[in-house]
Design a protein around this motif. Structure first.
Motif, PDB file in Angstrom:
ATOM      1  N   ARG A   3      -5.760   0.485  -4.677  1.00  0.00           N
ATOM      2  CA  ARG A   3      -5.585   0.713  -3.237  1.00  0.00           C
ATOM      3  C   ARG A   3      -6.888   0.518  -2.481  1.00  0.00           C
ATOM      4  O   ARG A   3      -6.924  -0.143  -1.431  1.00  0.00           O
ATOM      5  CB  ARG A   3      -5.060   2.129  -3.017  1.00  0.00           C
ATOM      6  CG  ARG A   3      -4.870   2.529  -1.547  1.00  0.00           C
ATOM      7  CD  ARG A   3      -4.623   4.013  -1.435  1.00  0.00           C
ATOM      8  NE  ARG A   3      -5.735   4.781  -1.994  1.00  0.00           N
ATOM      9  CZ  ARG A   3      -5.687   6.092  -2.226  1.00  0.00           C
ATOM     10  NH1 ARG A   3      -4.583   6.770  -1.976  1.00  0.00           N
ATOM     11  NH2 ARG A   3      -6.738   6.729  -2.719  1.00  0.00           N
ATOM     12  N   GLU A   4      -7.983   1.079  -3.019  1.00  0.00           N
ATOM     13  CA  GLU A   4      -9.260   1.008  -2.324  1.00  0.00           C
ATOM     14  C   GLU A   4      -9.841  -0.401  -2.325  1.00  0.00           C
ATOM     15  O   GLU A   4     -10.585  -0.770  -1.413  1.00  0.00           O
ATOM     16  CB  GLU A   4     -10.235   1.994  -2.964  1.00  0.00           C
ATOM     17  CG  GLU A   4      -9.836   3.443  -2.703  1.00  0.00           C
ATOM     18  CD  GLU A   4     -10.526   4.426  -3.614  1.00  0.00           C
ATOM     19  OE1 GLU A   4     -11.407   3.970  -4.378  1.00  0.00           O
ATOM     20  OE2 GLU A   4     -10.208   5.621  -3.563  1.00  0.00           O
ATOM     21  N   GLU A   5      -9.510  -1.195  -3.351  1.00  0.00           N
ATOM     22  CA  GLU A   5      -9.982  -2.580  -3.386  1.00  0.00           C
ATOM     23  C   GLU A   5      -9.126  -3.482  -2.512  1.00  0.00           C
ATOM     24  O   GLU A   5      -9.614  -4.462  -1.932  1.00  0.00           O
ATOM     25  CB  GLU A   5      -9.969  -3.093  -4.827  1.00  0.00           C
ATOM     26  CG  GLU A   5     -11.003  -2.413  -5.728  1.00  0.00           C
ATOM     27  CD  GLU A   5     -10.889  -2.847  -7.171  1.00  0.00           C
ATOM     28  OE1 GLU A   5      -9.889  -3.534  -7.505  1.00  0.00           O
ATOM     29  OE2 GLU A   5     -11.772  -2.499  -7.970  1.00  0.00           O
ATOM     30  N   LEU A   6      -7.844  -3.133  -2.381  1.00  0.00           N
ATOM     31  CA  LEU A   6      -6.922  -3.968  -1.614  1.00  0.00           C
ATOM     32  C   LEU A   6      -7.052  -3.748  -0.112  1.00  0.00           C
ATOM     33  O   LEU A   6      -6.935  -4.690   0.672  1.00  0.00           O
ATOM     34  CB  LEU A   6      -5.486  -3.678  -2.062  1.00  0.00           C
ATOM     35  CG  LEU A   6      -4.361  -4.503  -1.421  1.00  0.00           C
ATOM     36  CD1 LEU A   6      -4.567  -5.990  -1.695  1.00  0.00           C
ATOM     37  CD2 LEU A   6      -3.018  -4.038  -1.955  1.00  0.00           C
ATOM     38  N   LEU A   7      -7.313  -2.514   0.307  1.00  0.00           N
ATOM     39  CA  LEU A   7      -7.324  -2.177   1.727  1.00  0.00           C
ATOM     40  C   LEU A   7      -8.320  -2.996   2.540  1.00  0.00           C
ATOM     41  O   LEU A   7      -7.954  -3.565   3.586  1.00  0.00           O
ATOM     42  CB  LEU A   7      -7.601  -0.673   1.899  1.00  0.00           C
ATOM     43  CG  LEU A   7      -7.534  -0.142   3.330  1.00  0.00           C
ATOM     44  CD1 LEU A   7      -6.167  -0.407   3.941  1.00  0.00           C
ATOM     45  CD2 LEU A   7      -7.858   1.351   3.369  1.00  0.00           C
ATOM     46  N   PRO A   8      -9.592  -3.117   2.119  1.00  0.00           N
ATOM     47  CA  PRO A   8     -10.515  -3.933   2.927  1.00  0.00           C
ATOM     48  C   PRO A   8     -10.128  -5.403   2.983  1.00  0.00           C
ATOM     49  O   PRO A   8     -10.370  -6.075   3.983  1.00  0.00           O
ATOM     50  CB  PRO A   8     -11.867  -3.744   2.236  1.00  0.00           C
ATOM     51  CG  PRO A   8     -11.614  -3.006   0.989  1.00  0.00           C
ATOM     52  CD  PRO A   8     -10.254  -2.449   1.021  1.00  0.00           C
TER      53      PRO A   8
ATOM     54  N   LEU B 291       0.818  -1.202   0.000  1.00  0.00           N
ATOM     55  CA  LEU B 291       0.000   0.000   0.000  1.00  0.00           C
ATOM     56  C   LEU B 291       0.858   1.261   0.000  1.00  0.00           C
ATOM     57  O   LEU B 291       0.523   2.241  -0.662  1.00  0.00           O
ATOM     58  CB  LEU B 291      -0.929   0.008   1.233  1.00  0.00           C
ATOM     59  CG  LEU B 291      -2.110  -0.972   1.195  1.00  0.00           C
ATOM     60  CD1 LEU B 291      -2.895  -0.898   2.497  1.00  0.00           C
ATOM     61  CD2 LEU B 291      -3.024  -0.660   0.021  1.00  0.00           C
ATOM     62  N   ARG B 292       1.964   1.228   0.730  1.00  0.00           N
ATOM     63  CA  ARG B 292       2.843   2.394   0.755  1.00  0.00           C
ATOM     64  C   ARG B 292       3.448   2.640  -0.626  1.00  0.00           C
ATOM     65  O   ARG B 292       3.584   3.787  -1.056  1.00  0.00           O
ATOM     66  CB  ARG B 292       3.944   2.188   1.791  1.00  0.00           C
ATOM     67  CG  ARG B 292       4.876   3.393   1.949  1.00  0.00           C
ATOM     68  CD  ARG B 292       5.857   3.182   3.080  1.00  0.00           C
ATOM     69  NE  ARG B 292       5.165   3.050   4.347  1.00  0.00           N
ATOM     70  CZ  ARG B 292       5.779   2.764   5.494  1.00  0.00           C
ATOM     71  NH1 ARG B 292       7.086   2.563   5.520  1.00  0.00           N
ATOM     72  NH2 ARG B 292       5.098   2.685   6.613  1.00  0.00           N
ATOM     73  N   THR B 293       3.778   1.565  -1.331  1.00  0.00           N
ATOM     74  CA  THR B 293       4.330   1.696  -2.680  1.00  0.00           C
ATOM     75  C   THR B 293       3.299   2.318  -3.624  1.00  0.00           C
ATOM     76  O   THR B 293       3.631   3.184  -4.439  1.00  0.00           O
ATOM     77  CB  THR B 293       4.756   0.325  -3.224  1.00  0.00           C
ATOM     78  OG1 THR B 293       5.746  -0.234  -2.355  1.00  0.00           O
ATOM     79  CG2 THR B 293       5.334   0.447  -4.623  1.00  0.00           C
ATOM     80  N   ILE B 294       2.044   1.881  -3.502  1.00  0.00           N
ATOM     81  CA  ILE B 294       0.974   2.441  -4.331  1.00  0.00           C
ATOM     82  C   ILE B 294       0.795   3.927  -4.038  1.00  0.00           C
ATOM     83  O   ILE B 294       0.689   4.750  -4.956  1.00  0.00           O
ATOM     84  CB  ILE B 294      -0.340   1.676  -4.093  1.00  0.00           C
ATOM     85  CG1 ILE B 294      -0.227   0.242  -4.627  1.00  0.00           C
ATOM     86  CG2 ILE B 294      -1.511   2.398  -4.763  1.00  0.00           C
ATOM     87  CD1 ILE B 294      -1.445  -0.614  -4.328  1.00  0.00           C
ATOM     88  N   GLU B 295       0.775   4.281  -2.749  1.00  0.00           N
ATOM     89  CA  GLU B 295       0.593   5.679  -2.362  1.00  0.00           C
ATOM     90  C   GLU B 295       1.742   6.544  -2.860  1.00  0.00           C
ATOM     91  O   GLU B 295       1.534   7.674  -3.331  1.00  0.00           O
ATOM     92  CB  GLU B 295       0.484   5.788  -0.837  1.00  0.00           C
ATOM     93  CG  GLU B 295      -0.035   7.126  -0.347  1.00  0.00           C
ATOM     94  CD  GLU B 295      -1.478   7.371  -0.762  1.00  0.00           C
ATOM     95  OE1 GLU B 295      -1.789   8.532  -1.086  1.00  0.00           O
ATOM     96  OE2 GLU B 295      -2.270   6.406  -0.778  1.00  0.00           O
ATOM     97  N   ASN B 296       2.969   6.022  -2.782  1.00  0.00           N
ATOM     98  CA  ASN B 296       4.124   6.776  -3.273  1.00  0.00           C
ATOM     99  C   ASN B 296       4.039   7.009  -4.782  1.00  0.00           C
ATOM    100  O   ASN B 296       4.404   8.082  -5.280  1.00  0.00           O
ATOM    101  CB  ASN B 296       5.418   6.027  -2.931  1.00  0.00           C
ATOM    102  CG  ASN B 296       5.740   6.078  -1.453  1.00  0.00           C
ATOM    103  OD1 ASN B 296       5.238   6.938  -0.724  1.00  0.00           O
ATOM    104  ND2 ASN B 296       6.566   5.151  -0.991  1.00  0.00           N
ATOM    105  N   LYS B 297       3.563   5.984  -5.502  1.00  0.00           N
ATOM    106  CA  LYS B 297       3.431   6.109  -6.951  1.00  0.00           C
ATOM    107  C   LYS B 297       2.358   7.135  -7.309  1.00  0.00           C
ATOM    108  O   LYS B 297       2.522   7.926  -8.246  1.00  0.00           O
ATOM    109  CB  LYS B 297       3.091   4.743  -7.563  1.00  0.00           C
ATOM    110  CG  LYS B 297       2.955   4.759  -9.081  1.00  0.00           C
ATOM    111  CD  LYS B 297       4.250   5.129  -9.770  1.00  0.00           C
ATOM    112  CE  LYS B 297       4.117   4.992 -11.282  1.00  0.00           C
ATOM    113  NZ  LYS B 297       5.326   5.454 -11.990  1.00  0.00           N
ATOM    114  N   ILE B 298       1.253   7.143  -6.564  1.00  0.00           N
ATOM    115  CA  ILE B 298       0.192   8.130  -6.798  1.00  0.00           C
ATOM    116  C   ILE B 298       0.732   9.543  -6.603  1.00  0.00           C
ATOM    117  O   ILE B 298       0.513  10.435  -7.434  1.00  0.00           O
ATOM    118  CB  ILE B 298      -0.998   7.877  -5.840  1.00  0.00           C
ATOM    119  CG1 ILE B 298      -1.727   6.584  -6.233  1.00  0.00           C
ATOM    120  CG2 ILE B 298      -1.974   9.058  -5.872  1.00  0.00           C
ATOM    121  CD1 ILE B 298      -2.811   6.166  -5.258  1.00  0.00           C
TER     122      ILE B 298
END
Length: 234
Positions: free
Chosen positions: A220-225, A1-8
């Motif tokens: 991200r939103e699909e993975l988090l839950p 998730l941190r990698t996704i957020e950094n890419k965004i």
């Protein structure tokens, strides 16, 4: 998730830098009038002929014209507006409205609402937000105005920054009428075409990075839950 957020966040910074480049070119060419002359040198700084314009109370390049923005706008196809309570988190078609917080406000599956007329500038009648749109989209709720130039001397890439430069008083009101009455300087066709071609490449890159941001956000939103309820693990 941190990698996704950094890419965004990285893609957002790239898009900000790309738009800043297009904005800088606009400032040089249409505010300072230092577009390339016949020798490739800045026009005004190298003695390019300027003439006094009574409407603007300032000098503009010889051969340029001043008109009201509303006189340059063409007709836009009348498609149904998507009401706010009908926005979806996912869908076939993106919705652009006058919201400040999100470029794309939501999605819909209503094909009859799709507007294939682009590039255009979307202007918020209440919010005064301007958005450059170079893809098919659906128009959001009340107050979302679509600006399509019918004059080749005013490409959407130029109109976008010009609209952002119009000084409009804040507050909840109908601002579109005032905007259409505002004056704009129209360059010669060759200058307008060159500017469009150069900045269009930047805006195409912005569109592509924007698509990546949307994909990453959805992932991200699909993975988090799934992570939170233990269906998947890192």
């Amino acid at each position: 998730l941190r990698t996704i957020e950094n890419k965004i966040n990285l893609n957002r910074r790239i898009n900000q830098n790309l738009e800043a480049l297009a904005r800088q070119l606009y400032d040089y060419w249409f505010v300072q009038f230092d577009f390339p002359d016949a020798n490739g040198k800045p026009y005004k700084s190298n003695g390019g002929k300027m003439v006094w314009n009574e409407k603007l109370k300032r000098e503009i390049p010889e051969g340029w014209e001043v008109k009201c923005i509303g006189d340059i706008l063409g007709n836009v196809k009348n498609t149904p507006r998507v009401m706010t309570d009908s926005y979806h988190h996912i869908g076939l078609f993106p919705i652009i409205d006058q919201s400040r917080d999100n470029y794309i406000a939501g999605f819909t599956d209503k094909k009859e609402a799709l507007l294939n007329q682009y590039p255009v500038v979307v202007f918020g009648d209440h919010s005064c937000v301007a958005k450059y749109v170079n893809f098919a989209f659906c128009r959001g709720a009340d107050g979302t105005q679509i600006m399509f130039s019918k004059d080749e001397r005013l490409p959407a890439e130029y109109l976008y920054f010009a609209v952002k430069d119009v000084k409009i008083s804040e507050g909840y009101a109908r601002h579109y009428v005032f905007l259409k009455e505002s004056l704009i300087v129209l360059p010669k066709i060759d200058i307008a075409t060159t500017y469009k071609n150069q900045t269009n490449l930047l805006f195409e890159s912005i569109r592509e990075y924007g698509r990546q941001i949307m994909f990453l956000q959805r992932t991200r939103e699909e993975l988090l839950p799934l992570l939170m309820n233990g269906q998947v693990s890192l």
